[in-house]
Design a protein around this motif. Structure first.
Motif, PDB file in Angstrom:
ATOM      1  N   ILE A  42       0.836  -1.198   0.000  1.00  9.09           N
ATOM      2  CA  ILE A  42       0.000   0.000   0.000  1.00  9.09           C
ATOM      3  C   ILE A  42       0.872   1.249   0.000  1.00  9.09           C
ATOM      4  CG2 ILE A  42      -1.593   1.338   1.456  1.00  9.09           C
ATOM      5  CD1 ILE A  42      -2.885  -1.350   2.208  1.00  9.09           C
ATOM      6  N   ALA A  43       2.004   1.170   0.723  1.00  7.85           N
ATOM      7  CA  ALA A  43       2.900   2.330   0.769  1.00  7.85           C
ATOM      8  C   ALA A  43       3.455   2.649  -0.619  1.00  7.85           C
ATOM      9  CB  ALA A  43       4.040   2.074   1.742  1.00  7.85           C
ATOM     10  N   HIS A  75       2.058   1.858  -3.452  1.00  8.94           N
ATOM     11  CA  HIS A  75       0.927   2.341  -4.233  1.00  8.94           C
ATOM     12  C   HIS A  75       0.611   3.800  -3.898  1.00  8.94           C
ATOM     13  CE1 HIS A  75      -3.428   2.824  -5.033  1.00  8.94           C
ATOM     14  NE2 HIS A  75      -3.107   2.191  -6.134  1.00  8.94           N
ATOM     15  N   ASP A  76       0.589   4.107  -2.590  1.00  8.44           N
ATOM     16  CA  ASP A  76       0.289   5.480  -2.167  1.00  8.44           C
ATOM     17  C   ASP A  76       1.309   6.467  -2.720  1.00  8.44           C
ATOM     18  OD1 ASP A  76      -1.940   4.869  -0.783  1.00  8.44           O
ATOM     19  OD2 ASP A  76      -1.015   4.889   1.192  1.00  8.44           O
ATOM     20  N   GLN A  77       2.581   6.062  -2.667  1.00  5.23           N
ATOM     21  CA  GLN A  77       3.623   6.963  -3.164  1.00  5.23           C
ATOM     22  C   GLN A  77       3.442   7.245  -4.652  1.00  5.23           C
ATOM     23  OE1 GLN A  77       7.435   5.373  -2.153  1.00  5.23           O
ATOM     24  NE2 GLN A  77       7.378   6.222  -0.098  1.00  5.23           N
ATOM     25  N   SER A  88       0.153   9.328  -5.088  1.00  5.10           N
ATOM     26  CA  SER A  88       0.259  10.716  -4.621  1.00  5.10           C
ATOM     27  C   SER A  88       1.158  11.535  -5.553  1.00  5.10           C
ATOM     28  CB  SER A  88       0.752  10.776  -3.174  1.00  5.10           C
ATOM     29  OG  SER A  88       2.109  10.466  -3.091  1.00  5.10           O
ATOM     30  N   GLU A 105       0.101  14.821  -7.459  1.00  8.30           N
ATOM     31  CA  GLU A 105       0.854  16.078  -7.394  1.00  8.30           C
ATOM     32  C   GLU A 105       1.091  16.645  -8.787  1.00  8.30           C
ATOM     33  OE1 GLU A 105       4.436  15.718  -5.061  1.00  8.30           O
ATOM     34  OE2 GLU A 105       3.304  15.045  -3.334  1.00  8.30           O
ATOM     35  N   ASP A 122      -5.288  12.110 -11.988  1.00  6.60           N
ATOM     36  CA  ASP A 122      -5.921  11.082 -11.178  1.00  6.60           C
ATOM     37  C   ASP A 122      -5.482   9.726 -11.694  1.00  6.60           C
ATOM     38  OD1 ASP A 122      -7.508  12.297  -9.238  1.00  6.60           O
ATOM     39  OD2 ASP A 122      -8.902  12.939 -10.797  1.00  6.60           O
ATOM     40  N   SER A 123      -5.296   8.787 -10.775  1.00  7.82           N
ATOM     41  CA  SER A 123      -4.926   7.443 -11.216  1.00  7.82           C
ATOM     42  C   SER A 123      -5.935   6.432 -10.698  1.00  7.82           C
ATOM     43  CB  SER A 123      -3.544   7.076 -10.694  1.00  7.82           C
ATOM     44  OG  SER A 123      -3.304   5.711 -10.934  1.00  7.82           O
ATOM     45  N   SER A 124      -6.300   5.502 -11.555  1.00 15.14           N
ATOM     46  CA  SER A 124      -7.195   4.429 -11.132  1.00 15.14           C
ATOM     47  C   SER A 124      -6.421   3.126 -10.957  1.00 15.14           C
ATOM     48  CB  SER A 124      -8.322   4.237 -12.142  1.00 15.14           C
ATOM     49  OG  SER A 124      -7.774   3.842 -13.377  1.00 15.14           O
ATOM     50  N   LEU A 125      -5.099   3.222 -10.881  1.00 17.84           N
ATOM     51  CA  LEU A 125      -4.284   2.011 -10.731  1.00 17.84           C
ATOM     52  C   LEU A 125      -4.507   1.426  -9.343  1.00 17.84           C
ATOM     53  CD1 LEU A 125      -1.957   0.254 -11.955  1.00 17.84           C
ATOM     54  CD2 LEU A 125      -0.389   1.750 -10.762  1.00 17.84           C
ATOM     55  N   GLY A 126      -5.165   0.279  -9.296  1.00 21.12           N
ATOM     56  CA  GLY A 126      -5.439  -0.359  -8.015  1.00 21.12           C
ATOM     57  C   GLY A 126      -4.196  -1.020  -7.465  1.00 21.12           C
ATOM     58  N   VAL A 127      -4.175  -1.241  -6.150  1.00 22.33           N
ATOM     59  CA  VAL A 127      -2.998  -1.837  -5.538  1.00 22.33           C
ATOM     60  C   VAL A 127      -2.795  -3.251  -6.066  1.00 22.33           C
ATOM     61  CG1 VAL A 127      -4.122  -2.744  -3.456  1.00 22.33           C
ATOM     62  CG2 VAL A 127      -1.746  -2.088  -3.361  1.00 22.33           C
ATOM     63  N   ILE A 174      -8.965  -6.035 -11.170  1.00 25.10           N
ATOM     64  CA  ILE A 174      -9.658  -5.169 -10.217  1.00 25.10           C
ATOM     65  C   ILE A 174      -8.859  -3.885 -10.045  1.00 25.10           C
ATOM     66  CG2 ILE A 174     -10.354  -4.959  -7.801  1.00 25.10           C
ATOM     67  CD1 ILE A 174     -12.159  -6.781  -9.275  1.00 25.10           C
ATOM     68  N   GLY A 175      -9.552  -2.765 -10.084  1.00 23.13           N
ATOM     69  CA  GLY A 175      -8.900  -1.478  -9.893  1.00 23.13           C
ATOM     70  C   GLY A 175      -9.728  -0.610  -8.967  1.00 23.13           C
ATOM     71  N   ASP A 176      -9.357   0.655  -8.906  1.00 22.06           N
ATOM     72  CA  ASP A 176     -10.126   1.605  -8.097  1.00 22.06           C
ATOM     73  C   ASP A 176     -10.916   2.509  -9.026  1.00 22.06           C
ATOM     74  OD1 ASP A 176      -8.956   0.697  -5.849  1.00 22.06           O
ATOM     75  OD2 ASP A 176      -7.405   2.218  -5.791  1.00 22.06           O
ATOM     76  N   VAL A 181     -12.066   5.844 -10.108  1.00 19.22           N
ATOM     77  CA  VAL A 181     -11.493   7.171  -9.889  1.00 19.22           C
ATOM     78  C   VAL A 181     -12.500   8.097  -9.216  1.00 19.22           C
ATOM     79  CG1 VAL A 181     -10.645   9.223 -11.081  1.00 19.22           C
ATOM     80  CG2 VAL A 181      -9.920   6.988 -11.814  1.00 19.22           C
ATOM     81  N   ARG A 208     -11.697  -3.714 -14.362  1.00 13.93           N
ATOM     82  CA  ARG A 208     -10.948  -3.126 -15.476  1.00 13.93           C
ATOM     83  C   ARG A 208     -10.778  -4.171 -16.580  1.00 13.93           C
ATOM     84  NH1 ARG A 208      -5.055  -1.653 -14.169  1.00 13.93           N
ATOM     85  NH2 ARG A 208      -6.042  -0.349 -12.626  1.00 13.93           N
ATOM     86  N   GLU A 229      -7.403  -6.301  -3.111  1.00 12.03           N
ATOM     87  CA  GLU A 229      -7.944  -4.971  -3.371  1.00 12.03           C
ATOM     88  C   GLU A 229      -8.980  -4.589  -2.311  1.00 12.03           C
ATOM     89  OE1 GLU A 229      -6.630  -3.273  -6.023  1.00 12.03           O
ATOM     90  OE2 GLU A 229      -7.575  -1.546  -5.106  1.00 12.03           O
ATOM     91  N   TYR A 285      -7.328  -3.657   0.867  1.00  9.07           N
ATOM     92  CA  TYR A 285      -6.784  -2.314   0.708  1.00  9.07           C
ATOM     93  C   TYR A 285      -7.877  -1.250   0.824  1.00  9.07           C
ATOM     94  CZ  TYR A 285      -4.675   1.617  -1.755  1.00  9.07           C
ATOM     95  OH  TYR A 285      -4.232   2.851  -2.099  1.00  9.07           O
ATOM     96  N   SER A 325       0.119   8.212   2.598  1.00  8.52           N
ATOM     97  CA  SER A 325       1.385   8.927   2.557  1.00  8.52           C
ATOM     98  C   SER A 325       1.409   9.800   1.310  1.00  8.52           C
ATOM     99  CB  SER A 325       2.552   7.945   2.542  1.00  8.52           C
ATOM    100  OG  SER A 325       2.513   7.159   1.385  1.00  8.52           O
ATOM    101  N   MET A 380       1.998   7.617   6.281  1.00  9.50           N
ATOM    102  CA  MET A 380       0.760   6.855   6.204  1.00  9.50           C
ATOM    103  C   MET A 380       0.383   6.434   7.622  1.00  9.50           C
ATOM    104  SD  MET A 380       0.023   3.259   4.358  1.00  9.50           S
ATOM    105  CE  MET A 380      -0.595   2.068   5.510  1.00  9.50           C
ATOM    106  N   LEU A 429       3.472   4.287   8.930  1.00 13.52           N
ATOM    107  CA  LEU A 429       4.440   3.777   7.966  1.00 13.52           C
ATOM    108  C   LEU A 429       5.189   4.936   7.312  1.00 13.52           C
ATOM    109  CD1 LEU A 429       3.741   0.834   5.648  1.00 13.52           C
ATOM    110  CD2 LEU A 429       4.953   2.787   4.754  1.00 13.52           C
TER     111      LEU A 429
END
Lengths: 95, 432
Positions: A49-50, A52-54, A57, A61, A65-70, B42-44, B46, B56, B166, B169, B202, B208, B241
């Motif tokens: 997740i870290a 992915h978050d990086q 984010s 910045e 927008d990103s829809s890339l799931g973890v 599987i994705g998120d 937006v 997806r 997913e 998460y 984060s 995070m 984290l």
């Protein structure tokens, strides 16, 4: 997505992975060919997740927008930095 | 007849030339066509709040390695009619259709105008005890020139592990502060549940952070003996984290976490509690980086590709922790106390990549997995170790059903039995 430069995307992905891997991923043609599937699959989900978050984010910045799931980059496929960058770009929308 | 014979001969020849020419063009066309198939991941979705999992759909090459920009839709089109797709959810042989709230086209290549993916946002929240399958209407996703759809290779069922990851998460980063009541056996009785969940992703210098607290009480408001609470269970977990960096070759990521629970009976006379803190850190360092690179360069270099570029091994993971187990009954054979301090080291050393074995068409990877753990029981004042070193060989590209061979040496006393183990174990995994 289209305005997000591929080089920037590679830099984002490499920076995120370099904290977790035994090698130095370079945002170059050579570095992008490194297979990272095992890195992703072997990580505790919290660290995954870290990463992915990086990535997300950094994309935000850049005003996108990103829809890339973890799990979208964590499982099932044979992943290289290049394919993560491609997935990132494919899942990114910029205004 | 003689006059016609040459003409007929010329016509047959021309006809043959024409047929040969057509066959050549057709063959060339077929040879130039890249077969692609559909996959579902599987994705998120937006910008959805709270975040929801979406489906997806992508076209991939024959190996499934690469997602391709091949969806040819009119310029400027970013949505599709939901009726072109169906999401089917199955549980115990019962299948129901899940509604679709939005269909979004993304990953549009600015040069070609072709898109790489279509996201379906479902109306219902996805659950891990269902299997999901997506149906795509014929001609819903027209292909760009130069590609052909190999429908036999389509993988339109969602991978359960991918869905589970997913949803874990999504659950973790869904903010929640709510009280719910689930009715029990009779009116006035049931379970009262309070959940608080906080997630801070984060971003830049922001760490995070994740906190989850739940309190569950079994209540009976019409109890004859006026004991309104049957039991109360509280759980709390929190973690923070962060990444760290001293130099390019010495950096990593860590988290500090806490997990605890407390349980009481209706009289508050018996209260059981468990609690623990854990610190986990990936430490990228010059020693393991050197070993990773040199071993793979020697065993796995192929042509111009250096061995160490075939895999980005995970930097070693160090773990420190403390557990407290209060009022937990333990029998004499476990011989364990209430407080334990733990330390661990885990490292997956890639030994070889992409090598061949007799009798197999596919290539293999080999790893040595080092998993060392030392436990100090502060009540019993004894050290225990629980360590394992495993040599693992497995198919490189196979998913969970691939062939694998493992040889491991285990030493120490592992939970839950705490019986001494000192053994070499071998195993083979094969699909049939």
């Amino acid at each position: 997505m289209s305005e997000l430069d591929r080089q920037v995307a590679r830099q984002i992905v490499c920076d995120a992975f370099n904290h977790f891997t035994d090698i130095d991923l370079e945002p170059t043609a050579e570095g992008e060919s490194v297979v990272i599937q095992k890195t992703l699959q072997g990580l505790d989900i919290k660290f995954l997740i870290a990463i992915h978050d990086q990535i997300v984010s950094a994309v935000k910045e850049a005003g996108c927008d990103s829809s890339l799931g973890v799990s979208g980059f964590a499982t099932a496929r044979y992943k290289t930095v290049k394919s993560v960058v491609n997935d990132l770009i494919a899942s990114t929308n910029c205004p | 007849m003689k006059l016609f014979a040459p003409r007929l001969s010329i016509s047959i020849k021309r006809g043959l030339y024409f047929v040969v020419a057509v066959l050549c063009v057709a063959t060339r066309t077929l040879a130039a066509t890249t077969p692609v198939h559909l996959e579902v991941h599987i994705g998120d979705a937006v910008n959805s709040k709270p975040p929801v999992a979406s489906f997806r759909i992508v076209y991939c090459d024959s190996d499934g390695d690469t997602q391709l920009d091949t969806i040819a839709l009119p310029k400027g089109q970013t949505t599709l009619d939901a009726s072109l797709f169906r999401i089917l959810a199955t549980k115990k042989d019962q299948t129901e259709e899940v509604g679709i709230t939005a269909v979004r086209i993304s990953g549009i290549n600015p040069k070609t105008g072709y898109a790489s993916e279509v996201d379906l946002t479902p109306k219902a929240t996805l659950k891990t005890d269902f299997t999901y399958r997506v149906e795509v209407g014929e001609a819903a996703l027209p292909l760009a020139p130069g590609f052909s759809h190999d429908a036999k290779k389509d993988a339109l069922e969602v991978n359960a592990k991918e869905l589970s990851s997913e949803l874990d998460y999504l659950h973790m980063r869904t903010l929640q502060n709510k009280v719910s009541f689930k009715e029990g056996e009779h009116l006035g009785a049931g379970s009262l549940l309070y959940t608080y969940r906080f997630y801070q992703p984060s971003a830049g210098d922001t760490r995070m952070r994740f906190v989850e607290a739940t309190v569950k009480a079994d209540v009976d408001f019409v109890s004859k003996d006026k004991s309104y609470f049957n039991s109360i269970v509280g759980q709390l977990s929190a973690l923070e984290l962060q990444t760290w960096k001293v130099s390019r070759s010495f950096q990593g990521a860590y988290y500090i976490g806490f997990d605890g629970s407390i349980e009481s009976d209706k009289d508050f006379e018996t209260i059981d509690g468990t609690g623990g803190v854990v610190f986990k850190a990936h430490v990228k360092n010059p020693i393991t980086t050197f070993l990773h690179d040199k071993i793979l360069d020697v065993t796995s270099t192929q042509g111009d590709t250096a061995g160490h570029l075939l895999d980005a091994g995970i930097a070693p993971l160090f773990t420190l922790g403390y557990d407290y187990l209060g009022h937990i009954k333990h029998s004499s054979d476990t011989n364990s106390g209430h407080q334990r301090a733990k330390g661990g080291f885990t490292w997956d050393l890639p030994v070889a990549r992409n090598f061949r074995l007799p009798l197999f068409d596919s290539t293999f990877d080999a790893d040595v997995l080092i998993d060392l753990e030392a436990i100090y029981d502060t009540d019993m004042r004894v050290f225990r170790d629980n360590s394992k070193i495993t040599f693992d060989t497995h198919q490189r590209k196979a998913k969970e059903d691939g062939f694998a061979f493992t040889l491991s040496y285990e030493h120490g006393k592992a939970t839950p039995t705490f019986k001494n183990v000192d053994a070499v174990l071998a195993g083979i995994k094969a699909a049939f």
